[in-house]
Design an enzyme around this catalytic site. Structure first.
Site, PDB file in Angstrom:
ATOM      1  N   GLU A 186       0.809  -1.234   0.000  1.00  0.00           N
ATOM      2  CA  GLU A 186       0.000   0.000   0.000  1.00  0.00           C
ATOM      3  C   GLU A 186       0.839   1.279   0.000  1.00  0.00           C
ATOM      4  O   GLU A 186       0.518   2.239   0.706  1.00  0.00           O
ATOM      5  CB  GLU A 186      -0.964  -0.002   1.190  1.00  0.00           C
ATOM      6  N   GLU A 205      -5.681  -8.393  -0.245  1.00  0.00           N
ATOM      7  CA  GLU A 205      -6.412  -7.960   0.950  1.00  0.00           C
ATOM      8  C   GLU A 205      -7.853  -7.687   0.544  1.00  0.00           C
ATOM      9  O   GLU A 205      -8.104  -6.847  -0.320  1.00  0.00           O
ATOM     10  CB  GLU A 205      -5.812  -6.703   1.593  1.00  0.00           C
TER      11      GLU A 205
END
Length: 518
Positions: free
Chosen positions: A178, A297
């Site tokens: 991320e 995720e």
């Protein structure tokens, strides 16, 4: 009563079922590791301190691959802190979750846990505060046989712990986490990350050319850089990587259950957008290989509207080791949504080849455990476990003709959502079906083409239990309040050899139906 017809055609296939679609995620966050999978001194602890009750549930869940050690945690993590004698490992601050990391559990422990749990390791490297040299050293430590500094150090550490010094053989590697997000330690622009990831990938594959690499994609469809991030990163890394990642979390907003139950529509669009960007970069760069997606995720996560003690802003008031953190309590509604999100992943199984539900234990997880106490299944355990168990063979491309349901966020959507697989070796057709309707049952007809059904092998449904409501959940006091029960009334044609299967699904339900076909 609502109605739907689902056309199931033997010749309309999407892809083979990738076993890696049924992945999970273990991060050094909250109680996922400590008092989750690892709790020395617990009555159920084995010789390594792993909780046998949690491991048994993890095996029942059917997770095939597990991502580790993060997540936001990895962007400030020194992997060397988690190897070697425990008494020599440093205690560190984890800035990502404002906690204290003891490093009592690290790479060797996790690889051994995954081996005992029959899961493939997917290792993430730190490209937030670290870089190329640390990445290639970690690959050497993990995968090189012997005769070099890092590989011999692995063997030395293993010998001291009384475990095997053989290479870990980690195949899957995430190039950070991320890094498009301003919250991430070491946040970077797409240009900065793309160049770093490219060089790290090159160095890692020089150590082990057989590894598979995942570049960081957008942290969500809502990110302002979504699309341009993927384009820039892949322009740099296309020749070096094998996948680009996707992350998405969903929750109910302001009591809008109808929109929440249709979030698979959002996931469908998100995946389609990433696929389009990948293929545009492929065409522009005149590449020949195909980059696929690692949706590493995804889950339901109530990030807004909660003021419980396990929320990050509450935990951050003081420094603790493995505090309770985002231990969401999942309801019947959440379980139906999770089922539909898994349908979306199957529907895109030609390009989504890896997926990891976040996380495995305690932290937004299908499994909960208590320190010195029991472990149990949350409601979202059931759709994951059944799909992981029964989705084999080929994914079929369905046509759904269903009554429509209005939603504020997604417009009109089908009240029925479905996915299916067919295993030619066993002659078994597996249907996974959700009724998004909150009030009405749904009559569903499966129109089989190229198949003749002879027997219903399994029919189970998860729905609101007697005396409950859509918010009913499994918790410490009522660990089995919600589960799968027999779905009555699934019928073939009168002759027993039929091209149609009929059933009625309760309002707000997720079901699995397996049929023997020829």
């Amino acid at each position: 009563m609502s109605h739907a017809r689902i056309i199931v055609d033997r010749d309309f296939t999407i892809a083979d079922v990738s076993p890696r679609l049924f992945g999970s995620f273990v991060e050094h966050m909250g109680r996922c590791v400590y008092t989750g999978i690892y709790e020395p001194g617990h009555p159920e602890a084995d010789d390594q301190g792993f909780r046998k009750d949690v491991m048994a549930l993890a095996k029942e869940l059917g997770a095939t691959v597990v991502r580790y050690p993060g997540g936001n945690f990895v962007s400030g993590y020194n992997w060397e802190d988690g190897v070697g004698p425990r008494e020599d490992r440093p205690v560190r601050i984890d800035g990502a979750w404002h906690t204290i990391e003891t490093n009592a559990f690290g790479l060797h422990e996790f690889v051994e846990w995954a081996r005992r749990a029959d899961m493939e390791v997917m290792e993430a490297i730190n490209l937030g505060t670290r870089g190329v040299d640390e990445a290639r050293a970690l690959v050497e430590y993990a995968n090189h046989p012997s005769g070099t500094y890092w590989s011999d150090l692995r063997r030395e550490h293993a010998a001291a712990a009384g475990t095997s010094g053989e290479p870990f053989g980690i195949k899957l590697w995430c190039l950070g986490n991320e890094l498009d997000g301003p919250w991430q330690i070491g946040h970077k622009t797409a240009e900065e990350y793309g160049r770093l990831a490219q060089e790290a990938a090159k160095a890692m594959k020089l150590v082990d050319p057989n590894i598979e690499l995942v570049a960081v994609g957008s942290s969500g469809k809502q990110m302002p850089t979504f699309g341009t991030w993927e384009q820039t990163v892949l322009t740099h890394t296309y020749d070096e990587v094998d996948y680009i990642s996707m992350h998405a979390y969903y929750q109910e907003h302001d009591g809008d259950a109808a929109s929440f139950l249709a979030e698979a529509v959002n996931m469908d669009g998100f995946i389609d957008g990433v696929v389009a960007t990948i293929d545009a970069v492929k065409a522009a760069g005149k590449h020949t290989k195909q980059i696929d997606i690692s949706f590493d995720e995804w889950n339901v996560w109530y990030q807004q509207g909660l003021e419980t003690e396990d929320q990050p802003d509450q935990v951050a008031k003081e420094w603790k080791s493995h505090p309770r953190l985002i231990e969401d309590r999942y309801s019947v509604t959440d379980a139906v949504v999770v089922g539909t999100l898994m349908h979306s992943l199957l529907r895109h199984g030609d390009r989504v080849r890896i997926a990891n539900q976040a996380q495995l234990v305690n932290v937004i997880a299908p499994i909960r455990s208590e320190e010195n106490g029991p472990a149990w299944r949350q409601t979202i355990f059931w759709p994951f476990a059944r799909i992981a168990e029964l989705a084999t063979g080929e994914i079929l491309r369905l046509v759904v003709d269903a009554d429509q349901q209005p939603t504020a966020r997604h417009g009109d959507v089908d009240v029925i959502d479905a996915a299916a697989t067919y295993d030619a070796e066993t002659g078994v057709l597996s249907l996974f079906i959700a009724n998004r309707g909150l009030e009405e049952a749904a009559d569903v007809t499966l129109d089989l083409r190229g198949f003749t059904a002879s027997e219903v092998l399994r029919a189970e449904v998860l729905t609101i239990p007697e005396g409950g409501d859509r918010h009913t959940a499994n918790d410490l006091q009522s660990q089995e309040a919600v589960g799968l029960v027999p779905l009555e009334g699934v019928r073939l044609g009168d002759s027993g050899q039929s091209s149609a299967v009929t059933m009625s699904l309760p309002a707000l339900s997720w079901a699995v139906v397996q049929v023997k076909v020829a």
